[in-house]
Design an enzyme around this catalytic site. Structure first.
Site, PDB file in Angstrom:
ATOM      1  N   CYS A 274      73.917  88.708  25.239  1.00 29.95           N
ATOM      2  CA  CYS A 274      73.087  89.282  24.187  1.00 29.95           C
ATOM      3  C   CYS A 274      72.055  90.232  24.789  1.00 29.95           C
ATOM      4  CB  CYS A 274      72.405  88.158  23.397  1.00 29.95           C
ATOM      5  SG  CYS A 274      71.721  88.705  21.841  1.00 29.95           S
TER       6      CYS A 274
ATOM      7  N   TYR B 138      70.415  97.433  39.120  1.00 31.67           N
ATOM      8  CA  TYR B 138      70.066  98.756  39.659  1.00 31.67           C
ATOM      9  C   TYR B 138      71.163  99.803  39.458  1.00 31.67           C
ATOM     10  CZ  TYR B 138      71.725  95.962  43.688  1.00 31.67           C
ATOM     11  OH  TYR B 138      72.378  95.078  44.512  1.00 31.67           O
TER      12      TYR B 138
END
Length: 499
Positions: free
Chosen positions: A407, A380
């Site tokens: 990744c 968030y």
């Protein structure tokens, strides 16, 4: 100044350096509000925690690693216990402080919380198991959660926890049935959604109507839940009402509205049922300083303001029933205790310069951790600060983004910070304020072992949660290739033979 509590992803004026990030006079300066009390920087520029240089910690324990200042953690716990109890004595005889286990819990931390006199709020069977392992007094434990399993409720009742916070009508009946089965009366509280939307991120604001927790006050569901509890006196002991309005909150205005509405329901219960509930929990969510924009209140300030709020609101109960006992107040400052007490130590792996506008460059610094040990930035848009921790530098400040090794393009540890322009592979970076919701939300993403938790006190360091290993991860795998005669789940005997 940042424009949004939830983070820079929600702010305007975004460029290589966002408008809220001031150019530092000294890029090596430590802002004391961001760090635990035991963090210092030596003349050589090396950071130390409780007297132990981070270079020594990295050499002994490796990186990435969570480093918790034990004395600071304990001092914050004591401050909340003392600074809330003192002003609440005149209001309701004192206050109870419940450490929120979800912020961070291990056996050592459970023991610190127990020894400093706090109560413990758990929301899973695993967290309860940690408490039981250290012999945490059951009467000082509350079990929370919106979907507790039968096994978790049974464990809590058998251990004798002091409260179970009810979150649905189904759960009321479930707890009652288990209490009868075990021959006990379950102490319960009703979680009330009071309709206060704290100024925080949507995912951590928990008292507005459209979310999963609690019984709505506005719709009448909260009183319906109370009456469902009162209808089963042989199995349920109604202890009080519970509210939680969110996290990372920097003033008490939301708590004032929540307290008013919660007291209003309490008064209605007295008026309609003649019952004076002995407890009331106003939750927590007190904010901490993750960056220079944040200015959190001290426990003493919070305690005094919250006591004043409760004194005002409880007068409605006094007017209804003069001389009647007031409910004892409890609060839950998990983040505010654990968060500032811990930093995460990383080693720099790569540094690259990225042209972000025609005249602006951002330095991307990759470290040996990331969203697997701190998902809050990706989850968030949470903001963090950081500093060069392993040496001094007189290089000019450079706009830097600290990113992880995973990744994912969203694998960001620190969105924006000024760090020395000569930052290089092998340097150590320290990120403050990572004691809450970092280890507890950690993962094995990309099959990355989780970092250890190192406690430091009085010049000595020890492991309180060991580093996970590749062997730990592989130990969970069940390899179905055991030779020509291996069995396949769901296959018929003929299919097994064909294989």
């Amino acid at each position: 100044m940042r424009a949004h509590e939830a983070g820079t992803l929600h702010a305007d004026g975004y460029g290589a350096a966002p408008h809220w990030l001031p150019y530092p006079n000294d890029v090596m300066e430590l802002l004391p509000q961001l760090w635990s009390s035991g963090v210092t920087r030596g003349g050589d520029g090396v950071l130390a925690v409780a007297g132990v240089p981070v270079t020594d910690l990295a050499a002994q324990f490796g990186t990435a690693a969570y480093v918790v200042d034990e004395a600071d953690f304990r001092a914050r716990a004591r401050a909340f216990a003392d600074d809330f109890t003192r002003p609440f004595v005149a209001v309701c005889g004192g206050a109870d402080v419940y450490y929120a286990a979800k912020a961070f819990l291990c056996t050592a931390v459970a023991r610190w919380v127990m020894e400093e006199g706090l109560c413990l709020d758990v929301c899973s069977g695993g967290e309860l198991a940690v408490a039981r392992r250290v012999g945490f007094p059951p009467e000082r434990i509350g079990l929370h959660g919106n979907n507790k399993s039968v096994a978790e409720i049974r464990d809590a009742l058998e251990y004798g926890v002091g409260r179970i916070v009810l979150d649905s009508l189904e759960e009321i009946d479930r707890v009652a049935a288990l209490a009868r089965e075990l021959g006990v009366v379950a102490p319960v509280m009703v979680r009330v959604t009071v309709g206060v939307e704290a100024h925080t991120h949507e995912f951590i604001a928990t008292a507005h109507e459209d979310q999963k927790f609690g019984f709505s006050l506005g719709s009448g569901a909260a009183m319906e839940a109370v009456e469902a509890v009162l209808a089963q006196p042989d199995a349920l002991d109604p202890r009080g009402l519970h509210s939680h309005i969110g996290s990372q909150i920097f003033d008490v205005s939301g708590f004032e509205v929540a307290a008013r509405r919660l007291v209003g329901l309490h008064v209605d219960i007295v008026r309609q049922h003649g019952l004076h509930l002995p407890e009331m929990d106003l939750g927590g969510g007190y904010g901490i300083a993750y960056t220079s924009e944040h200015d959190p209140m001290t426990p003493a300030h919070l305690g005094a303001d919250m006591a004043a709020v409760c004194e005002r609101e409880l007068k409605a109960l006094d007017d209804l029933a003069p001389g009647a006992p007031r409910p004892r107040i409890s609060i839950e400052p998990g983040r505010a205790i654990a968060g500032p007490s811990t930093l995460t130590l990383y080693e720099v792996g790569t540094v690259k310069q990225v042209q972000v506008t025609n005249d602006a460059v951002r330095s991307y610094v990759s470290v040996d951790g990331g969203m697997s040990d701190n998902v809050r930035t990706a989850l968030y848009g949470a903001d963090y600060s950081c500093t060069l921790a392993s040496r001094g530098s007189e290089a000019a400040p450079a706009v830097t983004r600290v990113v992880g090794r995973h990744c994912e393009s969203g694998d960001i540890v620190v969105m924006d910070e000024y760090l020395p322009a000569d930052l290089a592979p092998g340097d150590l970076l320290a990120v403050p304020g990572t004691g809450a919701y970092c280890r507890s939300l950690s993962s094995q993403y990309n099959h990355t072992p989780r970092p250890p938790v190192i406690a430091v006190r009085d010049g000595r360091a020890r492991v309180i949660v060991r580093r996970e290993t590749i062997d730990d991860i592989l130990a969970l795998d069940v390899d179905d290739h055991a030779g020509d005669d291996h069995a396949v789940v769901g296959a018929s005997p003929t299919e097994q033979e064909d294989r």
